[in-house]
Design a protein around this motif. Sequence first.
Motif, short mmCIF file in Angstrom:
data_model
loop_
_atom_site.label_atom_id
_atom_site.label_comp_id
_atom_site.label_asym_id
_atom_site.label_seq_id
_atom_site.Cartn_x
_atom_site.Cartn_y
_atom_site.Cartn_z
N ASP A 1 0.81 -1.21 0.00
CA ASP A 1 0.00 0.00 0.00
C ASP A 1 0.85 1.27 0.00
O ASP A 1 0.36 2.34 -0.29
CB ASP A 1 -0.93 0.03 1.22
N ALA A 2 2.12 1.14 0.36
CA ALA A 2 3.00 2.31 0.41
C ALA A 2 3.21 2.84 -1.00
O ALA A 2 3.23 2.08 -1.97
CB ALA A 2 4.34 1.94 1.03
N PRO A 3 3.34 4.17 -1.13
CA PRO A 3 3.57 4.72 -2.47
C PRO A 3 4.88 4.19 -3.05
O PRO A 3 5.90 4.15 -2.37
CB PRO A 3 3.63 6.23 -2.24
N GLN A 4 4.81 3.74 -4.26
CA GLN A 4 5.99 3.21 -4.93
C GLN A 4 6.63 4.30 -5.79
O GLN A 4 5.93 5.01 -6.50
CB GLN A 4 5.61 2.02 -5.81
N THR A 5 7.93 4.41 -5.69
CA THR A 5 8.63 5.36 -6.54
C THR A 5 9.32 4.56 -7.64
O THR A 5 10.22 3.79 -7.38
CB THR A 5 9.67 6.17 -5.74
N SER A 6 8.83 4.72 -8.83
CA SER A 6 9.45 4.02 -9.94
C SER A 6 10.04 5.05 -10.88
O SER A 6 9.61 6.20 -10.92
CB SER A 6 8.42 3.16 -10.68
N VAL A 7 11.02 4.62 -11.60
CA VAL A 7 11.68 5.50 -12.54
C VAL A 7 11.23 5.10 -13.93
O VAL A 7 11.26 3.93 -14.29
CB VAL A 7 13.22 5.37 -12.42
N GLN A 8 10.81 6.07 -14.66
CA GLN A 8 10.34 5.82 -16.02
C GLN A 8 11.55 5.61 -16.92
O GLN A 8 12.50 6.38 -16.92
CB GLN A 8 9.52 6.99 -16.51
N GLU A 9 11.50 4.54 -17.67
CA GLU A 9 12.55 4.27 -18.63
C GLU A 9 12.21 4.96 -19.94
O GLU A 9 11.05 5.20 -20.24
CB GLU A 9 12.70 2.76 -18.84
N GLY A 10 13.22 5.29 -20.69
CA GLY A 10 12.98 5.91 -21.98
C GLY A 10 14.02 6.95 -22.31
O GLY A 10 15.16 6.88 -21.86
N ASN B 1 13.99 9.98 -2.18
CA ASN B 1 13.33 10.34 -3.44
C ASN B 1 14.23 11.16 -4.36
O ASN B 1 13.74 11.79 -5.30
CB ASN B 1 12.05 11.13 -3.16
N GLN B 2 15.51 11.19 -4.09
CA GLN B 2 16.44 11.96 -4.93
C GLN B 2 17.50 11.05 -5.52
O GLN B 2 17.85 10.01 -4.96
CB GLN B 2 17.10 13.07 -4.12
N TRP B 3 18.02 11.49 -6.65
CA TRP B 3 19.10 10.78 -7.35
C TRP B 3 20.34 11.67 -7.34
O TRP B 3 20.26 12.86 -7.62
CB TRP B 3 18.68 10.48 -8.78
N PHE B 4 21.47 11.05 -7.06
CA PHE B 4 22.73 11.79 -6.96
C PHE B 4 23.76 11.23 -7.93
O PHE B 4 23.74 10.04 -8.26
CB PHE B 4 23.25 11.75 -5.53
N LEU B 5 24.68 12.09 -8.33
CA LEU B 5 25.76 11.70 -9.22
C LEU B 5 26.68 10.73 -8.48
O LEU B 5 27.18 11.05 -7.40
CB LEU B 5 26.54 12.94 -9.67
N TRP B 6 26.88 9.57 -9.05
CA TRP B 6 27.73 8.57 -8.43
C TRP B 6 29.05 8.46 -9.20
O TRP B 6 30.11 8.55 -8.62
CB TRP B 6 27.00 7.22 -8.39
#
Length: 187
Positions: free
Chosen positions: A16-25, A164-169
């Motif tokens: 039931d928890a909100p899912q964070t998915s990343v859209q491919e494309g 919920n954030q993406w960082f430069l690796w």
Amino acid sequence: MSLFDKLQEQTRKNDDAPQTSVQEGTFTFTFSELPENLEQMQSLPESCLDTPYKTAALAICALCCYAVDEENGTKMLEFLRGLKGALSTYEVQFLKDRLSGQQYVPFSYFEGARPENDYRPAEPYRITLYSDPYSFSNEGYAKLNIRSGGADSPRQIQLRRKGNQWFLWEQFVLVGIRRPASQDPWS
């Protein structure tokens, strides 16, 4: 309640928890001008870093800035690195080595930048990043592709998610490309 019942209840809660998915494309970002300092970068809508594509696009902008202004470029890169923090001495030396005499390399990732025009991008500045079937194969990481006007194969930028954030690796974009026409005696 048995352990099995508790496990099922916990699973239902997780479902039931909100899912964070990343859209491919494929995603294209347009900038009327490139940021020249951290404040300008943070004023851009992409600076929320809520997708790996936004972070990767800003990473190219930061590398362009670094090629011209190391101090401001460093601040921008460190912002994009998040918890990874300050650039190490090794990383700073790597950037200096890769950009020495080749400041045009990060600019080559923008539309219109080609060896024939000395990698001068078209305005407004557009950059396109895309995923492939392996881009999201490791949980919490993304490896996106980007094309240079001076290379035949795409380059990659790796990002890591925290919340919920993406960082430069890591970035694999400061590699050799064809020389600009003004520096190529065979042109």
